[in-house]
Every structure is written in C-alpha cells, then in structure tokens.
Design a protein around this motif. Structure first.
Motif, PDB file in Angstrom:
ATOM      1  N   ALA A  45       0.896  -1.238   0.112  1.00 28.06           N
ATOM      2  CA  ALA A  45       0.107   0.079  -0.205  1.00 28.06           C
ATOM      3  C   ALA A  45       0.624   1.288  -0.217  1.00 28.06           C
ATOM      4  CB  ALA A  45      -1.014   0.120   1.152  1.00 28.06           C
ATOM      5  N   GLN A  46       2.097   0.779   0.649  1.00 32.00           N
ATOM      6  CA  GLN A  46       2.799   2.628   0.791  1.00 32.00           C
ATOM      7  C   GLN A  46       3.595   2.088  -0.239  1.00 32.00           C
ATOM      8  OE1 GLN A  46       3.566   4.958   3.917  1.00 32.00           O
ATOM      9  NE2 GLN A  46       3.438   5.685   2.072  1.00 32.00           N
ATOM     10  N   ILE A  47       3.866   1.378  -1.668  1.00 33.63           N
ATOM     11  CA  ILE A  47       4.399   2.113  -2.294  1.00 33.63           C
ATOM     12  C   ILE A  47       3.412   2.081  -3.560  1.00 33.63           C
ATOM     13  CG2 ILE A  47       5.436  -0.111  -3.999  1.00 33.63           C
ATOM     14  CD1 ILE A  47       7.013  -1.548  -2.432  1.00 33.63           C
ATOM     15  N   GLY A  48       2.309   1.743  -3.208  1.00 30.13           N
ATOM     16  CA  GLY A  48       1.203   2.122  -4.242  1.00 30.13           C
ATOM     17  C   GLY A  48       0.910   3.876  -3.672  1.00 30.13           C
ATOM     18  N   ILE A  49       0.941   4.559  -2.886  1.00 28.62           N
ATOM     19  CA  ILE A  49       0.804   5.454  -1.903  1.00 28.62           C
ATOM     20  C   ILE A  49       1.654   6.689  -3.036  1.00 28.62           C
ATOM     21  CG2 ILE A  49       1.041   7.092  -0.190  1.00 28.62           C
ATOM     22  CD1 ILE A  49      -0.299   5.003   0.948  1.00 28.62           C
ATOM     23  N   ASP A  50       3.102   6.145  -2.669  1.00 28.89           N
ATOM     24  CA  ASP A  50       4.225   6.405  -3.477  1.00 28.89           C
ATOM     25  C   ASP A  50       4.212   6.849  -4.807  1.00 28.89           C
ATOM     26  OD1 ASP A  50       5.536   6.597  -0.508  1.00 28.89           O
ATOM     27  OD2 ASP A  50       6.300   5.426  -0.772  1.00 28.89           O
ATOM     28  N   ALA A  51       3.088   5.866  -5.563  1.00 32.56           N
ATOM     29  CA  ALA A  51       3.499   5.716  -6.982  1.00 32.56           C
ATOM     30  C   ALA A  51       2.932   7.160  -7.149  1.00 32.56           C
ATOM     31  CB  ALA A  51       3.428   4.907  -7.590  1.00 32.56           C
ATOM     32  N   LEU A  52       1.578   7.700  -6.743  1.00 36.27           N
ATOM     33  CA  LEU A  52       0.057   7.758  -6.919  1.00 36.27           C
ATOM     34  C   LEU A  52       1.117   9.643  -7.051  1.00 36.27           C
ATOM     35  CD1 LEU A  52      -2.409   5.903  -6.253  1.00 36.27           C
ATOM     36  CD2 LEU A  52      -1.304   6.170  -8.331  1.00 36.27           C
TER      37      LEU A  52
ATOM     38  N   ALA B 156      -3.614   3.584  -9.238  1.00 33.78           N
ATOM     39  CA  ALA B 156      -3.824   3.695 -10.655  1.00 33.78           C
ATOM     40  C   ALA B 156      -4.117   5.035 -10.358  1.00 33.78           C
ATOM     41  CB  ALA B 156      -5.477   3.278 -11.466  1.00 33.78           C
ATOM     42  N   GLY B 157      -3.513   6.091 -11.496  1.00 34.36           N
ATOM     43  CA  GLY B 157      -3.661   7.531 -11.373  1.00 34.36           C
ATOM     44  C   GLY B 157      -2.868   8.196 -13.275  1.00 34.36           C
ATOM     45  N   GLN B 158      -3.200   9.337 -13.453  1.00 36.98           N
ATOM     46  CA  GLN B 158      -3.106  10.148 -14.371  1.00 36.98           C
ATOM     47  C   GLN B 158      -1.048   9.719 -14.409  1.00 36.98           C
ATOM     48  OE1 GLN B 158      -4.094  14.244 -14.944  1.00 36.98           O
ATOM     49  NE2 GLN B 158      -6.011  13.757 -14.841  1.00 36.98           N
ATOM     50  N   ARG B 159      -0.152   9.546 -13.563  1.00 34.18           N
ATOM     51  CA  ARG B 159       0.872   9.418 -13.717  1.00 34.18           C
ATOM     52  C   ARG B 159       1.863   8.857 -12.841  1.00 34.18           C
ATOM     53  NH1 ARG B 159       5.885  13.605 -12.114  1.00 34.18           N
ATOM     54  NH2 ARG B 159       7.732  11.875 -12.773  1.00 34.18           N
ATOM     55  N   VAL B 160       2.155   7.472 -12.854  1.00 34.83           N
ATOM     56  CA  VAL B 160       2.368   6.427 -12.150  1.00 34.83           C
ATOM     57  C   VAL B 160       3.655   6.590 -11.885  1.00 34.83           C
ATOM     58  CG1 VAL B 160       2.261   4.262 -11.052  1.00 34.83           C
ATOM     59  CG2 VAL B 160       0.653   5.607 -11.932  1.00 34.83           C
ATOM     60  N   ALA B 161       4.782   6.648 -11.034  1.00 32.59           N
ATOM     61  CA  ALA B 161       5.834   6.348 -10.662  1.00 32.59           C
ATOM     62  C   ALA B 161       6.267   5.384  -9.485  1.00 32.59           C
ATOM     63  CB  ALA B 161       6.515   8.159  -9.899  1.00 32.59           C
ATOM     64  N   PHE B 162       7.554   4.920 -10.546  1.00 32.23           N
ATOM     65  CA  PHE B 162       7.421   3.527  -9.376  1.00 32.23           C
ATOM     66  C   PHE B 162       9.277   3.281 -10.295  1.00 32.23           C
ATOM     67  CE2 PHE B 162       8.611  -1.110  -9.285  1.00 32.23           C
ATOM     68  CZ  PHE B 162       8.120  -1.363  -8.398  1.00 32.23           C
ATOM     69  N   ASP B 163      10.118   3.311  -9.171  1.00 36.67           N
ATOM     70  CA  ASP B 163      11.253   3.017  -9.109  1.00 36.67           C
ATOM     71  C   ASP B 163      11.441   2.083  -8.978  1.00 36.67           C
ATOM     72  OD1 ASP B 163      14.056   3.201  -9.184  1.00 36.67           O
ATOM     73  OD2 ASP B 163      14.577   4.053  -6.921  1.00 36.67           O
ATOM     74  N   GLU B 164      12.483   1.315 -10.911  1.00 29.96           N
ATOM     75  CA  GLU B 164      12.533   0.097 -10.850  1.00 29.96           C
ATOM     76  C   GLU B 164      13.065  -1.188 -10.430  1.00 29.96           C
ATOM     77  OE1 GLU B 164      11.632  -1.655 -13.571  1.00 29.96           O
ATOM     78  OE2 GLU B 164       9.904  -0.746 -13.800  1.00 29.96           O
TER      79      GLU B 164
ATOM     80  N   ALA C 177       3.764  -5.239 -12.240  1.00 26.52           N
ATOM     81  CA  ALA C 177       3.638  -4.699 -13.190  1.00 26.52           C
ATOM     82  C   ALA C 177       3.438  -3.691 -13.274  1.00 26.52           C
ATOM     83  CB  ALA C 177       2.220  -5.912 -13.819  1.00 26.52           C
ATOM     84  N   LEU C 178       4.112  -2.848 -13.968  1.00 24.70           N
ATOM     85  CA  LEU C 178       3.827  -1.837 -14.491  1.00 24.70           C
ATOM     86  C   LEU C 178       3.409  -1.120 -15.728  1.00 24.70           C
ATOM     87  CD1 LEU C 178       4.708   1.224 -13.179  1.00 24.70           C
ATOM     88  CD2 LEU C 178       7.043   1.039 -13.848  1.00 24.70           C
ATOM     89  N   HIS C 179       2.295  -0.634 -16.056  1.00 22.19           N
ATOM     90  CA  HIS C 179       1.824  -0.018 -17.057  1.00 22.19           C
ATOM     91  C   HIS C 179       1.863   1.053 -17.175  1.00 22.19           C
ATOM     92  CE1 HIS C 179       0.408  -4.351 -17.166  1.00 22.19           C
ATOM     93  NE2 HIS C 179      -0.341  -3.863 -16.098  1.00 22.19           N
ATOM     94  N   ASP C 180       1.168   1.942 -18.479  1.00 19.58           N
ATOM     95  CA  ASP C 180       1.359   3.302 -18.126  1.00 19.58           C
ATOM     96  C   ASP C 180       0.262   4.159 -17.235  1.00 19.58           C
ATOM     97  OD1 ASP C 180       2.531   2.997 -20.506  1.00 19.58           O
ATOM     98  OD2 ASP C 180       1.346   3.353 -20.927  1.00 19.58           O
ATOM     99  N   ASP C 181      -0.426   3.448 -16.742  1.00 23.80           N
ATOM    100  CA  ASP C 181      -1.766   4.208 -15.948  1.00 23.80           C
ATOM    101  C   ASP C 181      -1.616   3.570 -14.258  1.00 23.80           C
ATOM    102  OD1 ASP C 181      -3.184   2.181 -16.718  1.00 23.80           O
ATOM    103  OD2 ASP C 181      -5.010   3.633 -16.960  1.00 23.80           O
ATOM    104  N   ALA C 182      -1.474   2.577 -14.402  1.00 19.07           N
ATOM    105  CA  ALA C 182      -1.264   1.442 -12.853  1.00 19.07           C
ATOM    106  C   ALA C 182       0.029   0.329 -13.170  1.00 19.07           C
ATOM    107  CB  ALA C 182      -2.986   0.487 -13.551  1.00 19.07           C
TER     108      ALA C 182
END
Length: 214
Positions: free
Chosen positions: A121-128, A152-160, A199-204
C-alpha cells in the motif's frame, strides 16, 4: 541471510523511518518555537492547529512502521485487518488526493501478510504522485494469503530498483534505504515459500503476493 546482512537491513529500515519522521517532527519543533513567541490569539490558534496536525502525522507514521517493519507487539500470530486498514486510511487522509478502495475477505491475517499488505500500500501511495485510486484486496485461500494492490492514476511513478528488490534481484550491497522495505518483503516471501509479483503499466502499478500460511 547472515547476521551482517540482517544488521545492515535493520540499519537501512531505521534510516527510512528517520527520514519519514523528520518532516512532521521538525514541524512540531518549529511550531513550538513559533508558539512561544506569538502573542496574537488568532495566530496562536493557527500554531496549535499545525502542532495537532504534525503530532497526528507523526503518530500515524509510527503506527505504520510498528506493523509494517516491527514485531507488531500486542498481537498474536495474526493481526486484525482493521488495524492495517486504519493505518493506511490515516496516511492517505493527510496527503495526496488518493481514494482507497478495500476488498478484505478476512477479519485477521498473519503478521507476515499484514507486513506485505502495508508495504504494498505504501509503495502504491508513493507511486501516485498526482493522486488516483488505490485498490487493496486480500483473502485466505487454499492455505495461503493472497494480496493484491493496484495503484492507478494520471501519472504513476515507480522506481525499477524497488521492483528488482521485490523480485530478489538485488544483493545486500545494492540495497538502499529506499529499497530496504521491498528487500525485506522478498526475504519474508522466500522464507514463507511464497512469491511476489509486480506489473507496471502507463496508468497503473499492480503488486501481488501469495504467502503460504503456517
């Protein structure tokens, strides 16, 4: 995992905790200094409101760390899911525009599963970074805890690097305070005989885990 690796991981998790608490605790200190010098009643009331907000943020983060990183003292082998739900709802309420949607089938979950759920959940929060929706689901099926989190959101940031840590692809020398929590989850899943996926997508961003119970 040898003793040195365990000590390094503990140190990195402590660094993460200190980093996340620095802002609200610093705000408390600044608020107290302002309150000591402020004479205007309206401004003093504003200072008190800021102090209350900073104190709540600090308490919410400590509750998160207690369950997400610590031994969760006070509970048995299982933790009520309402405890985890309350922690995440509190973290989101004071931050970005994120709608959390829950689908929890169980009243209690093993401590390890709760750690995974909270950290996912924290990773998800940070991504939004611009807000969005956070769907969190968990159930016990066929002797295993199954967890899924979708951000899911307009911009999803995730550190590989976090993704590599979740997959167990980083060795001890590559772990940082940013990836320490994900590395901890990979170790936890491996010890339980389970697995993590993302799994990382453009919006999720979708995170999943299966952890055998017992």
């Amino acid at each position: 995992m040898n003793d040195t690796d365990a000590l390094d991981l503990a140190s990195l998790l402590c660094s993460r905790l200190c980093h996340d608490l620095l802002s609200p605790v610093g705000a408390l200190t600044n608020g107290l200094e302002l309150l000591a010098d402020e004479k205007d009643p309206e401004m003093r009331q504003r200072c008190l409101e800021l102090l209350e907000q900073s104190a709540k943020t600090s308490a919410d983060k400590l509750k998160f760390f207690r369950l997400a990183f610590g031994a969760a003292g006070g509970f048995g082998e299982s933790v009520p899911v309402d405890e985890a739900k309350a922690v995440i709802d509190a973290l989101v309420s004071g931050g970005k525009a994120i709608e959390v949607r829950w689908a929890l089938a169980e009243k209690e979950m093993p401590k390890g599963a709760v750690k995974v759920l909270l950290n996912f959940a924290q990773i998800g929060i940070d991504a939004l970074v611009r807000g969005g929706t956070l769907d969190i689901g968990a159930e016990s099926r066929d002797g295993a805890s199954e967890i899924v989190v979708r951000a899911a959101g307009q911009r999803v940031a995730f550190d590989e690097a976090i993704g590599k840590a979740l997959s167990g692809e980083l060795d001890g020398g590559e772990i940082t305070s940013r990836t320490a929590a994900a590395h901890m989850l990979a170790l936890l899943a491996d010890k339980a005989g389970g697995g993590l996926q993302y799994a990382l997508h453009d919006d999720a961003l979708v995170l999943g885990a299966v952890l055998p119970e017992g």
